[in-house]
Write a protein that holds these residues in place. Structure first.
Motif, short mmCIF file in Angstrom:
data_model
loop_
_atom_site.label_atom_id
_atom_site.label_comp_id
_atom_site.label_asym_id
_atom_site.label_seq_id
_atom_site.Cartn_x
_atom_site.Cartn_y
_atom_site.Cartn_z
N GLU A 187 -24.59 -5.68 22.96
CA GLU A 187 -25.32 -5.06 23.54
C GLU A 187 -25.17 -4.05 23.99
OE1 GLU A 187 -27.07 -7.61 25.74
OE2 GLU A 187 -26.07 -9.04 25.69
N ILE A 188 -24.92 -3.07 23.09
CA ILE A 188 -25.25 -1.75 22.88
C ILE A 188 -26.49 -1.82 22.40
CG2 ILE A 188 -23.96 0.42 21.31
CD1 ILE A 188 -21.13 -1.21 21.70
N ASP A 189 -27.11 -1.22 22.13
CA ASP A 189 -28.17 -0.92 21.87
C ASP A 189 -28.68 -0.43 20.38
OD1 ASP A 189 -29.87 1.73 20.89
OD2 ASP A 189 -31.25 1.39 22.94
N ALA A 190 -29.37 0.13 19.72
CA ALA A 190 -29.39 -0.27 18.59
C ALA A 190 -29.55 0.16 17.72
CB ALA A 190 -30.47 -1.31 17.44
N TRP A 191 -29.84 1.44 18.76
CA TRP A 191 -29.63 2.89 17.36
C TRP A 191 -28.18 3.91 18.34
CZ3 TRP A 191 -32.94 4.81 13.62
CH2 TRP A 191 -33.42 3.63 13.22
N GLU A 192 -27.29 3.19 18.63
CA GLU A 192 -26.68 3.89 19.36
C GLU A 192 -25.30 3.95 18.02
OE1 GLU A 192 -23.42 3.52 21.37
OE2 GLU A 192 -25.04 2.95 22.95
N LYS A 193 -24.94 5.04 17.17
CA LYS A 193 -23.83 5.03 15.92
C LYS A 193 -22.91 4.04 16.20
CE LYS A 193 -22.83 7.46 11.28
NZ LYS A 193 -23.02 8.35 10.64
N LEU A 194 -22.30 2.81 15.54
CA LEU A 194 -20.63 2.34 15.77
C LEU A 194 -20.05 2.66 14.28
CD1 LEU A 194 -22.25 -0.29 17.39
CD2 LEU A 194 -22.13 1.11 18.64
N ALA A 195 -18.72 2.66 15.17
CA ALA A 195 -17.70 2.61 13.40
C ALA A 195 -16.47 1.40 13.79
CB ALA A 195 -16.83 3.98 13.77
N ILE A 196 -16.81 -0.01 13.12
CA ILE A 196 -15.85 -0.20 13.61
C ILE A 196 -14.50 -0.56 12.45
CG2 ILE A 196 -15.11 -2.97 14.30
CD1 ILE A 196 -17.46 -1.71 15.90
N LEU A 197 -12.98 -0.60 13.34
CA LEU A 197 -12.29 -0.08 12.72
C LEU A 197 -11.02 -1.29 12.62
CD1 LEU A 197 -12.84 3.04 13.50
CD2 LEU A 197 -10.55 3.35 12.68
N ARG A 223 -20.08 5.94 19.06
CA ARG A 223 -18.74 5.02 19.57
C ARG A 223 -18.11 4.93 18.05
NH1 ARG A 223 -20.49 1.71 24.74
NH2 ARG A 223 -22.33 1.94 24.71
N MET A 224 -16.82 4.46 18.28
CA MET A 224 -15.73 4.10 18.08
C MET A 224 -15.19 2.62 18.01
SD MET A 224 -12.47 6.16 16.06
CE MET A 224 -11.66 6.20 17.18
N ILE A 225 -15.76 1.51 17.40
CA ILE A 225 -14.66 0.00 18.17
C ILE A 225 -13.77 -0.25 17.27
CG2 ILE A 225 -15.12 -2.05 18.62
CD1 ILE A 225 -17.67 -0.94 19.12
N VAL A 226 -12.27 -0.41 18.03
CA VAL A 226 -11.89 -0.89 17.21
C VAL A 226 -11.24 -1.94 17.29
CG1 VAL A 226 -8.97 -0.25 16.75
CG2 VAL A 226 -10.19 1.04 17.63
N GLY A 227 -10.93 -2.87 16.63
CA GLY A 227 -11.41 -4.53 16.89
C GLY A 227 -9.80 -5.54 17.58
N GLU A 228 -9.53 -5.55 16.37
CA GLU A 228 -7.67 -5.84 17.13
C GLU A 228 -7.28 -5.48 17.19
OE1 GLU A 228 -5.78 -11.05 17.00
OE2 GLU A 228 -6.62 -9.86 15.01
N ILE A 229 -6.09 -5.62 18.61
CA ILE A 229 -4.34 -5.04 18.82
C ILE A 229 -4.03 -5.30 18.64
CG2 ILE A 229 -3.48 -3.19 19.71
CD1 ILE A 229 -6.90 -2.01 19.12
N LEU A 230 -2.75 -4.86 17.82
CA LEU A 230 -1.97 -6.31 16.84
C LEU A 230 -0.79 -5.44 17.19
CD1 LEU A 230 -3.59 -8.37 14.28
CD2 LEU A 230 -2.72 -9.38 16.76
N GLY A 231 -0.89 -4.13 16.41
CA GLY A 231 0.56 -2.88 16.70
C GLY A 231 -0.08 -1.56 16.68
N PRO A 232 0.13 -0.61 15.31
CA PRO A 232 -0.15 0.00 15.10
C PRO A 232 -1.79 0.43 15.37
CG PRO A 232 -0.36 -0.63 13.02
CD PRO A 232 0.53 -1.50 13.81
N GLU A 233 -2.84 -0.54 14.90
CA GLU A 233 -4.05 -0.38 15.55
C GLU A 233 -4.21 0.76 16.74
OE1 GLU A 233 -3.99 -3.71 13.53
OE2 GLU A 233 -2.60 -3.11 15.42
N VAL A 234 -3.26 0.24 17.58
CA VAL A 234 -3.31 0.61 19.40
C VAL A 234 -3.48 2.29 19.11
CG1 VAL A 234 -0.23 0.79 19.48
CG2 VAL A 234 -1.95 0.30 21.74
N ILE A 235 -2.91 2.88 18.90
CA ILE A 235 -2.84 4.39 18.54
C ILE A 235 -3.91 4.85 18.80
CG2 ILE A 235 -2.47 6.10 16.93
CD1 ILE A 235 0.29 5.09 18.88
#
Length: 489
Positions: free
Chosen positions: A286-296, A353-365
């Motif tokens: 649903e995010i605008d197609a022209w927003e620059k996204l980083a998926i971590l 915007r930066m998107i962090v996928g699944e949080i299982l441990g150190p991803e939380v930081i």
């Protein structure tokens, strides 16, 4: 394969939303997945977004896997010795096909010298296809990955393989290797293709199998090699699609769509198999197609790059890299790139915007860093219920050891705007009287700082008579109104 009795598991996949936890790797280069209209609620399972090319599944399957394994090793060694600067996968596939033909000729000469029957043309084609699948696909797993009715593959040793189909029936599948040692060798080979290690020194493996499948495996430290493969059939999904598939009502989809576009940070929570990853994909789409996204991601799972530029024109998918067994002067594995490394790099990427996928441990930081920017991060987390989400985040942050409990609790209160909880709800068919488990959003909660450093929560949507309904408006409702008005117009 022998069908087993169906289990009382969710039947949402029978409505064509096969991947709700979270396209097989075909022999041909991957094309963007086509958009699909959602099926009717009582429709049969839909075909996958991309059908395998007819040539990818020959009518004759060659079953002499010792021959295939030998030829694969010969071809892999030959390719590794050749220097082909600037070559792409299509060039490597063409070269591999040529080498396979030559090695088949060599093997056939040895067969004839031993008095064995010559291979037919169909068998030669099947050998070629099997070797290509081993080199550029996933060998004996490939037919299972290509089957659009299979959701999960569970491996309890080379000859004990269960598949779970849509409709939630389990079947025993054929062996996928010649022995447990062969299975370990096969998984090690595929791990190496992604610069990962799977050996006695690294007995656990997390990796992607193609664009929409995820594998976990363990070997050497368990009695027999085990593996679980989750196949995600639906990647290009919107909140409207999820409304049509009864995950939520249209009013809630409208609210969540506005929250995404207003750049609110959203945590999707739920149990295993509840539908977290698919809902996350729907929110991201649903995010605008022209927003620059980083998926971590620690292991690539969202695979939004498969959707094409029309969906996300400025997408930067980033996956953690474990590094080699050798250490540098600072004691870090050579080549290692952590989630923290990527998070720091993103501040030089001109992101929206930066998107962090699944949080299982150190991803939380990394998630805290993403949410601190106020740019609307999105993540998933395992939790037993909606009330447990703040403590789950705090627990993971404390286990990481780099932040205090008070700091973690403050991050939750100040930076997570919404927690959306997906659950498995028992429903009854009014015509047949049969009960089944169906995936539903059951709770939407907002967080704010509370007294004594605690997290104050407000339920915005909750269940009433089995249906999710609005309870209260968030404090920041005015931030959403421009996007709600935009939809109404």
């Amino acid at each position: 394969m022998t069908p087993q009795q169906p289990h009382d598991l969710p039947d949402f996949e029978s409505l064509a939303l096969v991947d709700l936890e979270d396209s097989p790797l075909s022999a041909a280069p991957l094309a963007p997945l086509a958009r699909q209209a959602p099926p009717a609620r009582d429709a049969a399972p839909a075909a996958p977004a991309t059908e395998p090319a007819p040539s990818s599944a020959p009518s004759t399957r060659f079953t002499d896997w010792s021959t295939i394994t030998k030829i694969r090793a010969d071809v892999a060694n030959a390719l590794a010795e050749e220097t082909m600067p600037g070559s792409d996968e299509e060039d490597r596939r063409a070269r591999a096909a040529s080498l396979i033909g030559a090695f088949i000729d060599d093997e056939e000469s040895r067969r004839l010298d031993s008095g064995l029957v010559q291979w037919t043309n169909a068998e030669r084609r099947a050998i070629t296809q099997a070797v290509l699948e081993s080199l550029f696909g996933f060998g004996r797993l490939q037919p299972l990955l290509d089957d659009p009715t299979i959701e999960n593959i569970e491996i309890y040793g080379y000859d004990d393989v269960l598949i779970q189909r849509t409709g939630n029936t389990f079947e025993q599948a054929d062996p996928i290797a010649e022995s447990d040692a062969d299975l370990l060798s096969m998984l090690s080979f595929y791990a190496a293709q992604q610069s990962k290690s799977f050996d006695p020194a690294h007995p656990r493996l997390h990796m992607s199998l193609g664009p929409t499948a995820r594998l976990y495996a363990a070997g050497w430290v368990v009695a027999r090699p085990i593996a679980t493969i989750r196949i995600h059939r639906l990647v290009d999904v919107t909140l409207t699609d999820l409304v049509d598939l009864s995950l939520m009502p249209s009013e809630l989809a409208r609210f969540l769509r506005a929250a995404v576009r207003a750049k609110k940070s959203i945590m999707v929570a739920g149990a295993q198999g509840a539908g977290k990853t698919t809902l996350l994909r729907g929110l991201i789409n649903e995010i605008d197609a022209w927003e620059k996204l980083a998926i971590l991601e620690s292991v690539a799972e969202l695979h939004l790059e498969q959707l094409g530029k029309e969906r996300h024109r400025r997408l930067v998918p980033l996956e953690a890299v474990p590094g080699s067994g050798e250490k540098d002067a600072n004691g870090r594995p050579i080549g290692e790139i952590t989630m923290d490394d990527w998070a720091r790099d993103t501040f030089r990427m001109n992101l929206d915007r930066m998107i962090v996928g699944e949080i299982l441990g150190p991803e939380v930081i990394a998630m805290f860093e993403a949410m601190q920017t106020g740019a609307g991060s999105l993540s998933t987390i395992h939790a037993k219920n909606s009330a447990a989400v703040p403590e789950r985040v705090v627990t993971l942050a404390r286990k990481d050891g780099r932040v205090t409990e008070d700091f973690a609790r403050r991050q939750v209160a100040e930076n997570i705007d919404l927690a959306v909880y997906v659950d498995l709800v028992k429903t009854r068919n009014p015509w047949t009287g049969e009960s089944s488990l169906t995936r539903r959003i059951t709770d939407v909660t907002s967080y704010t700082p509370g007294e004594g450093g605690l997290v104050a929560s407000t339920q915005l949507w909750g269940l009433q008579d089995g249906q999710i309904t609005p309870k209260m408006s968030p404090e920041w409702m005015d931030d959403l109104r421009p996007y709600l008005d935009e939809e109404a117009a």
